[in-house]
Design a protein around this motif. Sequence first.
Motif, PDB file in Angstrom:
ATOM      1  N   LEU A 184       0.710  -1.253   0.139  1.00 36.09           N
ATOM      2  CA  LEU A 184       0.242  -0.087   0.251  1.00 36.09           C
ATOM      3  C   LEU A 184       0.854   1.167  -0.204  1.00 36.09           C
ATOM      4  CD1 LEU A 184      -2.489  -0.841   2.513  1.00 36.09           C
ATOM      5  CD2 LEU A 184      -2.882  -1.582   0.101  1.00 36.09           C
ATOM      6  N   THR A 185       1.952   1.066   0.927  1.00 35.51           N
ATOM      7  CA  THR A 185       2.990   2.585   0.574  1.00 35.51           C
ATOM      8  C   THR A 185       3.779   2.409  -0.582  1.00 35.51           C
ATOM      9  OG1 THR A 185       3.112   1.614   2.989  1.00 35.51           O
ATOM     10  CG2 THR A 185       4.975   3.607   1.865  1.00 35.51           C
ATOM     11  N   ALA A 186       4.050   1.489  -1.260  1.00 35.86           N
ATOM     12  CA  ALA A 186       4.552   1.652  -2.833  1.00 35.86           C
ATOM     13  C   ALA A 186       3.433   2.131  -3.936  1.00 35.86           C
ATOM     14  CB  ALA A 186       5.134   0.055  -3.412  1.00 35.86           C
ATOM     15  N   MET A 187       2.107   2.670  -3.840  1.00 36.84           N
ATOM     16  CA  MET A 187       0.906   2.440  -4.537  1.00 36.84           C
ATOM     17  C   MET A 187       1.604   3.853  -5.040  1.00 36.84           C
ATOM     18  SD  MET A 187      -0.240  -0.374  -5.005  1.00 36.84           S
ATOM     19  CE  MET A 187      -1.709  -0.094  -5.615  1.00 36.84           C
ATOM     20  N   ALA A 188       0.891   4.123  -6.489  1.00 42.27           N
ATOM     21  CA  ALA A 188       1.196   5.905  -6.798  1.00 42.27           C
ATOM     22  C   ALA A 188      -0.666   6.029  -6.719  1.00 42.27           C
ATOM     23  CB  ALA A 188       0.238   5.426  -8.221  1.00 42.27           C
ATOM     24  N   ARG A 189      -0.747   7.064  -6.755  1.00 46.68           N
ATOM     25  CA  ARG A 189      -2.037   7.480  -6.629  1.00 46.68           C
ATOM     26  C   ARG A 189      -2.693   7.107  -7.698  1.00 46.68           C
ATOM     27  NH1 ARG A 189      -4.136  11.331  -3.154  1.00 46.68           N
ATOM     28  NH2 ARG A 189      -5.324  11.980  -5.728  1.00 46.68           N
ATOM     29  N   GLN A 190      -4.341   6.540  -7.677  1.00 45.57           N
ATOM     30  CA  GLN A 190      -4.972   5.641  -8.488  1.00 45.57           C
ATOM     31  C   GLN A 190      -4.633   5.192  -9.083  1.00 45.57           C
ATOM     32  OE1 GLN A 190      -4.122   9.416  -9.413  1.00 45.57           O
ATOM     33  NE2 GLN A 190      -5.995  10.192  -8.290  1.00 45.57           N
ATOM     34  N   GLY A 191      -3.946   3.652  -8.234  1.00 41.17           N
ATOM     35  CA  GLY A 191      -2.961   2.633  -8.352  1.00 41.17           C
ATOM     36  C   GLY A 191      -4.241   1.775  -8.329  1.00 41.17           C
ATOM     37  N   VAL A 192      -3.517   0.155  -8.369  1.00 36.86           N
ATOM     38  CA  VAL A 192      -4.428  -0.532  -8.322  1.00 36.86           C
ATOM     39  C   VAL A 192      -4.022  -1.695  -7.084  1.00 36.86           C
ATOM     40  CG1 VAL A 192      -5.851  -2.958  -9.183  1.00 36.86           C
ATOM     41  CG2 VAL A 192      -6.127  -0.663 -10.405  1.00 36.86           C
ATOM     42  N   VAL A 193      -3.895  -2.214  -6.354  1.00 32.70           N
ATOM     43  CA  VAL A 193      -3.728  -3.764  -5.833  1.00 32.70           C
ATOM     44  C   VAL A 193      -4.804  -4.438  -6.164  1.00 32.70           C
ATOM     45  CG1 VAL A 193      -4.435  -2.861  -3.867  1.00 32.70           C
ATOM     46  CG2 VAL A 193      -2.633  -4.655  -3.669  1.00 32.70           C
ATOM     47  N   SER A 194      -3.711  -5.170  -6.316  1.00 33.89           N
ATOM     48  CA  SER A 194      -4.305  -6.753  -7.077  1.00 33.89           C
ATOM     49  C   SER A 194      -3.893  -7.937  -7.005  1.00 33.89           C
ATOM     50  CB  SER A 194      -4.510  -6.712  -8.866  1.00 33.89           C
ATOM     51  OG  SER A 194      -4.982  -7.454  -9.634  1.00 33.89           O
ATOM     52  N   THR A 195      -4.860  -9.234  -6.553  1.00 32.68           N
ATOM     53  CA  THR A 195      -4.720 -10.471  -6.032  1.00 32.68           C
ATOM     54  C   THR A 195      -5.658 -11.163  -6.125  1.00 32.68           C
ATOM     55  OG1 THR A 195      -4.110 -11.962  -4.107  1.00 32.68           O
ATOM     56  CG2 THR A 195      -6.318 -10.126  -3.926  1.00 32.68           C
ATOM     57  N   CYS A 196      -5.101 -12.341  -6.497  1.00 32.98           N
ATOM     58  CA  CYS A 196      -5.948 -13.494  -6.785  1.00 32.98           C
ATOM     59  C   CYS A 196      -5.155 -15.051  -6.199  1.00 32.98           C
ATOM     60  CB  CYS A 196      -5.794 -13.805  -7.855  1.00 32.98           C
ATOM     61  SG  CYS A 196      -4.064 -14.322  -9.064  1.00 32.98           S
ATOM     62  N   GLY A 197      -5.048 -14.478  -4.819  1.00 36.18           N
ATOM     63  CA  GLY A 197      -4.455 -14.918  -3.641  1.00 36.18           C
ATOM     64  C   GLY A 197      -3.270 -14.825  -3.311  1.00 36.18           C
ATOM     65  N   TRP A 198      -2.915 -15.363  -1.621  1.00 41.50           N
ATOM     66  CA  TRP A 198      -2.247 -15.511  -1.039  1.00 41.50           C
ATOM     67  C   TRP A 198      -1.097 -16.365  -0.466  1.00 41.50           C
ATOM     68  CZ3 TRP A 198      -6.812 -17.806  -0.533  1.00 41.50           C
ATOM     69  CH2 TRP A 198      -7.113 -18.377   0.649  1.00 41.50           C
ATOM     70  N   ARG A 199       0.383 -16.235  -0.668  1.00 43.12           N
ATOM     71  CA  ARG A 199       1.055 -17.497   0.240  1.00 43.12           C
ATOM     72  C   ARG A 199       0.939 -17.480   1.747  1.00 43.12           C
ATOM     73  NH1 ARG A 199       3.792 -20.961   0.836  1.00 43.12           N
ATOM     74  NH2 ARG A 199       5.591 -21.519  -0.235  1.00 43.12           N
ATOM     75  N   ALA A 200       0.859 -16.216   2.489  1.00 34.14           N
ATOM     76  CA  ALA A 200       0.783 -16.579   3.759  1.00 34.14           C
ATOM     77  C   ALA A 200       0.400 -15.280   3.938  1.00 34.14           C
ATOM     78  CB  ALA A 200       2.434 -16.001   4.604  1.00 34.14           C
ATOM     79  N   GLY A 201      -0.535 -15.329   5.054  1.00 34.21           N
ATOM     80  CA  GLY A 201      -1.512 -14.260   6.000  1.00 34.21           C
ATOM     81  C   GLY A 201      -2.464 -13.753   5.047  1.00 34.21           C
ATOM     82  N   MET A 202      -4.123 -13.800   5.404  1.00 40.85           N
ATOM     83  CA  MET A 202      -5.077 -13.912   4.121  1.00 40.85           C
ATOM     84  C   MET A 202      -5.591 -12.916   5.195  1.00 40.85           C
ATOM     85  SD  MET A 202      -7.586 -16.325   3.634  1.00 40.85           S
ATOM     86  CE  MET A 202      -8.591 -17.713   5.602  1.00 40.85           C
ATOM     87  N   ARG A 203      -5.501 -12.166   6.038  1.00 39.57           N
ATOM     88  CA  ARG A 203      -6.392 -11.636   6.843  1.00 39.57           C
ATOM     89  C   ARG A 203      -5.336 -10.271   6.945  1.00 39.57           C
ATOM     90  NH1 ARG A 203     -10.595 -13.043  10.033  1.00 39.57           N
ATOM     91  NH2 ARG A 203     -10.860 -14.964  10.005  1.00 39.57           N
ATOM     92  N   LEU A 204      -5.890  -8.813   6.511  1.00 40.24           N
ATOM     93  CA  LEU A 204      -5.072  -8.068   5.738  1.00 40.24           C
ATOM     94  C   LEU A 204      -6.522  -6.850   6.091  1.00 40.24           C
ATOM     95  CD1 LEU A 204      -5.281  -8.934   2.015  1.00 40.24           C
ATOM     96  CD2 LEU A 204      -3.223  -8.762   4.393  1.00 40.24           C
ATOM     97  N   SER A 205      -5.087  -5.769   6.986  1.00 39.69           N
ATOM     98  CA  SER A 205      -5.405  -4.309   7.421  1.00 39.69           C
ATOM     99  C   SER A 205      -5.412  -2.783   6.753  1.00 39.69           C
ATOM    100  CB  SER A 205      -6.132  -4.721   9.241  1.00 39.69           C
ATOM    101  OG  SER A 205      -4.320  -5.064   8.874  1.00 39.69           O
TER     102      SER A 205
END
Length: 382
Positions: free
Chosen positions: A286-307
């Motif tokens: 999240l810190t590395a994201m640009a404005r109007q950026g998209v964080v995209s995921t289709c799974g998880w390797r470790a830790g699926m609970r996010l805040s």
Amino acid sequence: MHSGAAADPHDGGPGATLRLDRFDFGPLKEGEALVEPILGSWEANIDHALARSPIDVCRSRGEDAVVLGNSGLVRALKVNAGNRDVQVREGDLCLLLPFGRTDRFGYAELVHAYDEPGTIGLLAKQSKMAARLLLPIPDGTPYSLPQWASYGRYFTAWDNWQKAYGCWRTQVADADPADHLVFGWGGGVAFAELLLARRAGFRVAMTAGSDERVSFLRENGITAVDRRRFPDLSLPTRQERTDRDRHQRRRTSVKELLDVIGELSDGHGVAIFVDNIGEPLYDITLTAMARQGVVSTCGWRAGMRLSQLRGAECISRHLHVNTHVWRLPDSPGIRDFQESDGWIAPKGADMIYDFDRVPELAEDYANGRIGSYFPMYRVNPL
């Protein structure tokens, strides 16, 4: 894999959870096919099943034993088409599409050989499955069987990229992709997705943790960011939370990585961040994201609970894309794109374990000892 109640005591390793045993199934019903698995792709869902996290699939299915393995290449031995429209013929080499139950739009709700009851995976000398899940590979294809057997990571990447890129375009319709960075934490799906991003004209970069993977990314036109330069990126464990030195080392690693991302993006940050890791690195994403950026995921390797801090995400106009598998009716089109455009695992990029070494494969995957992004197991000879 047997249920926790039925399993023998073992040392806790994922490989020890597997047991070589006889598994019986009934005669073919209408619309089913008897298959001989050839090559199976070792996917994260197998690792999750062996770890019994986030669910115990045996308990979820109400079964004492489950045959895992839902991505790979099979030979159709017998097809009971009945009155159904079945495209597969006896002798065809086919991709197993890992769909159990689908919703009205064709997206997976339950996954074959994972949480769909009664389904049998590829970790068996013979198996049976719905013939509608068998997608023949093209006749006369120039690509090898191991290249095709890696299809699961590519089909998943295709679907996730289409959604992520589409969302990004809703906010920056006229932007030139050449001025924007797509970044991914290391993995086979992220690799395939970044190749699509490069085709779309983006700058692309991805982390890698070994000389082998760094070279592999560079050979395929992706800027390799050596993960070993930033050894303390992951969140401290519970035992480390009171260790001030550990937190300081993490702050140093994070700052150095963000400096690299800043250089790669001309200071703007990541336009589309492919994050299939999860909790240990999510705050960095999240810190590395640009404005109007998209964080995209289709799974998880470790830790699926996010805040996250919702206000900050709103102000930055970050869009969050979450996908799972792909849409079943899209499968032939993705296969045909792979065949025509060569968007497929590079030749020789796989690592294949023989069937009797599958427990070793499970241990190596869980402990990060596999250099290839495409680990596989061979069940039967071609």
